[in-house]
Design an enzyme around this catalytic site. Structure first.
Site, PDB file in Angstrom:
ATOM      1  N   GLY A 518       0.811  -1.216   0.000  1.00 37.88           N
ATOM      2  CA  GLY A 518       0.000   0.000   0.000  1.00 37.88           C
ATOM      3  C   GLY A 518       0.838   1.255   0.000  1.00 37.88           C
ATOM      4  O   GLY A 518       0.519   2.219  -0.685  1.00 37.88           O
ATOM      5  N   GLY A 678       3.618  -1.372  -6.252  1.00 39.86           N
ATOM      6  CA  GLY A 678       2.613  -0.412  -6.673  1.00 39.86           C
ATOM      7  C   GLY A 678       1.451  -1.078  -7.395  1.00 39.86           C
ATOM      8  O   GLY A 678       0.706  -0.409  -8.113  1.00 39.86           O
ATOM      9  N   GLY A 845      -3.232  -6.164  -5.599  1.00 41.37           N
ATOM     10  CA  GLY A 845      -2.546  -6.686  -4.418  1.00 41.37           C
ATOM     11  C   GLY A 845      -2.476  -5.746  -3.236  1.00 41.37           C
ATOM     12  O   GLY A 845      -2.651  -6.157  -2.089  1.00 41.37           O
ATOM     13  N   GLU A 846      -2.199  -4.468  -3.464  1.00 38.56           N
ATOM     14  CA  GLU A 846      -2.039  -3.547  -2.342  1.00 38.56           C
ATOM     15  C   GLU A 846      -3.372  -3.033  -1.813  1.00 38.56           C
ATOM     16  O   GLU A 846      -3.555  -2.872  -0.611  1.00 38.56           O
ATOM     17  CB  GLU A 846      -1.158  -2.376  -2.772  1.00 38.56           C
ATOM     18  CG  GLU A 846       0.278  -2.788  -3.022  1.00 38.56           C
ATOM     19  CD  GLU A 846       1.123  -1.607  -3.448  1.00 38.56           C
ATOM     20  OE1 GLU A 846       1.883  -1.106  -2.612  1.00 38.56           O
ATOM     21  OE2 GLU A 846       1.012  -1.193  -4.607  1.00 38.56           O
ATOM     22  N   MET A 847      -4.278  -2.741  -2.744  1.00 31.23           N
ATOM     23  CA  MET A 847      -5.576  -2.237  -2.319  1.00 31.23           C
ATOM     24  C   MET A 847      -6.223  -3.137  -1.269  1.00 31.23           C
ATOM     25  O   MET A 847      -6.989  -2.676  -0.415  1.00 31.23           O
ATOM     26  CB  MET A 847      -6.486  -2.109  -3.543  1.00 31.23           C
ATOM     27  CG  MET A 847      -7.886  -1.598  -3.285  1.00 31.23           C
ATOM     28  SD  MET A 847      -8.982  -2.778  -2.498  1.00 31.23           S
ATOM     29  CE  MET A 847      -8.859  -4.161  -3.580  1.00 31.23           C
TER      30      MET A 847
END
Length: 888
Positions: A518, A678, A845-847
């Protein structure tokens, strides 16, 4: 010493063992059975080393070989091979339970021990059987599903062939098994510590016990007398800049004259084996002169503060964001809320320690330095090492990686291993303990935030003010990027017409921050989403309806002033509403007269991907066997990038999946494609791959054949290079923070259901639900696996996890998530193909963890009325808040 006879994987073995040898070392070091892994420094905390001894699952790192006379041992290699896997191994692959794969062999062996005696286990029985096995990637949901599926296979209710996708099935939207899954399930995937290097020297490092000090003298006299001592290495031996540079060249490979944080590398000892290296390093004497420690941002900005870096002020970066007129916006507000929030130092906590190896290949001027480590940007890592070490001919290779979550954007052990290989011209291995790995690696930045938000009488947001202070620690790394990412996504899912934000990045002697899942938005969204709930309550509005009302719409602008062209967030609010209504009803029916209170909380996120100036390159080639290979430097430490690349290729070229493969983990055969961070890999590297594939597809159409022979006969090239670059290239305006933003956004709403014990302060997450729209879904198992793992990580961030330098040394002191802390999960998937996506797809992936913490914190407040403004929300903080509320 004692002679021991035992059977391992069906073969009789005889070994002479001392009273210290454990089964893990016998398997890995003497028999080269490296499927069992070592993560927790032989403390029995991780389960990655689990094997079966006399039909029972045991931790091989704690099992003494001298106690195994006559024993029957089965390691993961004794179950099956990738070509002939055991049904349990197939179940893990088909269920999507394998991400990075580091914990997988231990999980599979614990599962086998359970299923050998219980072919119909309950979820609670599965959790109990796997209670000693930890995982950072999956959130445990798919692991439990895998054990249940394996039980069905073993009960002969179902066969793998009945559910396994076929190579000729649809290429997109199907959960094809990852190309690497069975390698990991069978223990044949090689991680850095698994690479056989007979005769390799071992490294140990003298690390600073102080946060800030001058290095006055280093004395190797006693170390040189130690058995196995080969040599030493200091900053003076490094011929290049001795700096690992991202934005600012301020982090040394080995410190020359000053240490700036706890654990800084001061000197290196090289010995014939690891025990000798560790013993010798303890004999090195270092004389320090202590300097003032700056442990807070306030202290760093004090007028008389010591400057941590002589050539740079402690205030190392600042970026305002000014949109509209915030003062006027607040003047028109019916309701205003103000609050202060702070987040903790946090560790990304991948299970694999920071192992690396390095060796010289060839001789003389043609010699190549080969560095093998966990890198998610191998071409940049190679160039960083070239500059730092003053040696040009380097090849960087990435073994399989045991998770990373942003941490491997950086170089840690690789620089020291490479420097030692150069000096001694021998292969070297650097295998730090988990305590050392946790100490020396970068952390998630702590944020201090003051927030003020206003809305009019109709519930429309009118203005936002924030003051964001970020402790960057001792080294800059990508601190500027972290702040800019938080600002780019500051307004999240919402239209906020007037914004005034100040942000500061500050050096201290604390652990230094870098990429972490994130990377900026999880901290900023915690403040924003909690403020959204405070405003909704003040306006007497439903929190979900309030969020939907304030959604951005096509044509409206983000915080950066960048207009959006797609924004499926309102539909996502509708998609999660049935779950939300059910959760609210369940909470209302709960007996809140007891000490255990039930609450519901929401958190939303719009996560941007593909920022201005981003670009990637990829190549595809038709090979002599008529298969197609994708050559792309797309690291895959668990997300499923190998699936993404091969499924895209099969889709574009209309080929069966067994005719497609990917080469991703070496600088020798790939070009620089940017980092696997990212959440950009699908959009950017996948996009570059599609561009190359479309060229090859056009050539196939023109040749009228998909065979290598036909291409050669027609004298048509078989290799094509694709590029993907963002349309916008300009950065944010340094005075206003206005400018272009991401090309694509992934949207999410997360719903937390919790129970709070008001006597103990304990918070139990009952269930997390994520509704997400990430565009076209390439592989459903990979998508839900990322969402589930992200929820688990986000809950840990919200409730337990905190890195305390000098105190956090292993998985227990970090409060790593376990089967005991696992909770029910649900995902709601919408697919709005993105106009600039890769065949409509974007990243996710980060969300997956951005909005988890505020959802949990809002649920705590809904349950018991107190808002926790300082993460993590430990029982002590919850109790203190409850007592404070009682007094008020």
């Amino acid at each position: 010493m004692k002679k021991i006879n035992l059977t391992i994987n069906g073969q009789a073995k005889q070994v002479v063992a001392d009273d210290k040898m454990v089964l893990l070392d016998l398997l890995r070091e003497h028999l080269q059975l490296t499927g069992a892994k070592q993560s927790c420094d032989r403390k029995g905390q991780c389960g990655a080393c689990t094997v079966i001894v006399n039909k029972k699952a045991v931790l091989s790192c704690l099992t003494k070989v001298q106690k195994l006379e006559g024993a029957t041992v089965i390691s993961v290699e004794g179950l099956g091979t990738p070509d002939n896997p055991h049904l349990i191994q197939e179940a893990f692959a088909l269920a999507g339970a394998i991400q990075c794969g580091f914990c997988t062999p231990g999980m599979i062996m614990a599962s086998k021990a359970l299923l050998d005696v219980n072919l119909n286990p309950t979820v609670d029985e599965i959790k109990y059987a796997l209670r000693r096995n930890i995982c950072r990637c999956t959130g445990y949901a798919k692991i439990i599903e895998a054990v249940q599926l394996a039980a069905r296979f073993l009960r002969k209710e179902l066969t793998p062939d009945e559910i396994r996708p076929k190579p000729t099935d649809a290429k997109m939207g199907i959960s094809h098994v990852r190309p690497s899954a069975l390698l990991k399930a069978c223990g044949t995937a090689r991680f850095a510590a698994d690479i056989a290097m007979p005769g390799a020297l071992e490294i140990a490092v003298v690390r600073s016990p102080h946060f800030h000090a001058e290095i006055k003298n280093i004395d190797f006299t006693e170390a040189e007398k130690m058995p196995g001592f080969v040599g030493s290495l200091t900053a003076a031996d490094i011929k290049g800049t001795n700096r690992l540079k991202y934005i600012v060249g301020d982090r040394p490979v080995i410190c020359e004259d000053r240490v700036r944080t706890l654990g800084d590398a001061v000197a290196v000892v090289v010995a014939k084996n690891r025990d000798q290296a560790l013993a010798a390093v303890d004999a090195v004497k270092v004389e320090y002169e202590l300097l003032p420690e700056i442990r807070s941002t306030d202290a760093a900005l004090a007028p008389d503060a010591v400057q941590i870096h002589p050539d740079r002020p402690n205030l190392c970066f600042a970026q305002p964001m000014i949109k509209g007129d915030a003062a006027k916006g607040f003047a028109h507000a019916e309701s205003i809320v103000e609050e202060c929030f702070s987040t903790q130092f946090n560790h990304q906590a991948p299970m694999e320690p920071e192992n690396s190896v390095a060796y010289m290949e060839g001789k003389g001027e043609d010699a190549t330095l080969v560095v093998m480590g966990r890198g998610i940007n191998i071409h940049l890592h190679m160039s960083m090492l070239q500059e730092a070490l003053g040696f040009e001919n380097i090849r960087y290779e990435e073994p399989f990686s045991g998770g990373q979550f942003g941490i491997k954007l950086e170089i840690f052990t690789e620089g020291i291993a490479a420097a030692a290989a150069l000096k001694f011209n021998q292969p070297v291995r650097y295998t730090p303990s988990i305590a050392e790995s946790m100490l020396i690696t970068s952390k998630r930045h702590p944020f201090d935030m003051k927030i003020k938000m206003g809305a009019d009488a109709k519930g429309k947001l009118t203005a936002l003010e924030m003051d964001i202070t970020v402790d960057n620690g001792a080294y800059n790394s990508i601190g500027n990027v972290i702040i800019n990412r938080a600002l780019h996504m500051l307004s999240s899912s919402y239209y906020i017409p007037n914004i005034n934000v100040s942000s500061k990045l500050i050096y201290s002697n604390n652990p230094w921050g870098s990429a972490a899942r994130g990377a900026g938005p999880p901290q900023a969204h915690y403040a924003l989403e909690c403020a959204m709930d405070l405003l909704a309550k003040k306006l007497d509005m439903d929190p979900l309806a309030f969020r939907k009302l304030n959604s951005l719409e096509p044509g409206l602008t983000k915080a950066t002033g960048h207009p959006v062209d797609q924004w499926p967030f309102p539909e996502l609010c509708d998609a999660i509403k049935p779950n939300y209504d059910r959760a609210v009803a369940d909470a209302a029916s709960h007996d809140n007269k007891t000490t255990v209170k039930r609450g519901v909380g929401l958190g939303a996120a719009a996560f941007g991907i593909g920022f201005p100036g981003d670009k990637s390159i990829s190549a595809v080639e038709l090979e002599a066997d008529d298969g197609v290979t994708v050559y792309a430097a797309a690291a895959d430490p668990g997300e499923g990038n190998d699936s993404m690349l091969t499924q895209l290729a099969a889709q574009v070229l209309e080929l069966p999946l067994d005719k497609v493969r990917a080469v991703t983990r070496t600088t020798a055969k790939t070009a620089a494609a940017g980092p696997a961070s990212g959440s950009r890999v699908t959009l950017m590297i996948g996009g570059a791959t599609v561009a190359a594939l479309e060229q090859l597809k056009k050539a196939m159409d023109e040749v009228g054949s998909k065979t290598f022979e036909a291409f050669k006969a027609a004298d048509v090239p078989t290799r094509y290079v694709g590029n993907r670059a963002t349309v916008e290239t300009a950065p944010l305006d340094p005075e206003t923070g206005q400018g272009p933003s991401s090309e694509s956004d992934v949207h999410a709403v997360q719903l937390a259901e919790v129970e709070v014990n008001t006597e103990t302060g304990d918070v139990r997450v009952v269930k997390m639900t994520t509704a997400v729209d990430a565009g076209t879904v390439i592989n459903p198992n990979n998508l839900t696996g990322q969402l589930e793992g992200g929820m688990d990580m986000g809950v840990g961030y919200a409730l337990r996890e905190e890195f305390i330098a000098g105190e956090t040394k292993d998985w227990r002191t970090f409060k790593f998530p376990t089967m005991k802390t696992a909770f029910d999960m649900e995902t709601v998937i919408r697919e709005t193909p993105r106009t600039r996506g890769t065949l409509g797809a974007t990243g996710v992936g980060e969300m997956a963890m951005v909005s988890t913490a505020p959802a949990v914190i809002n649920a705590i407040k809904d349950a018991c009325g107190v808002l926790i403004t300082d993460l993590p929300a430990t029982p002590e903080k919850v109790l203190a808040a409850l007592k404070s509320a009682d007094k008020a």
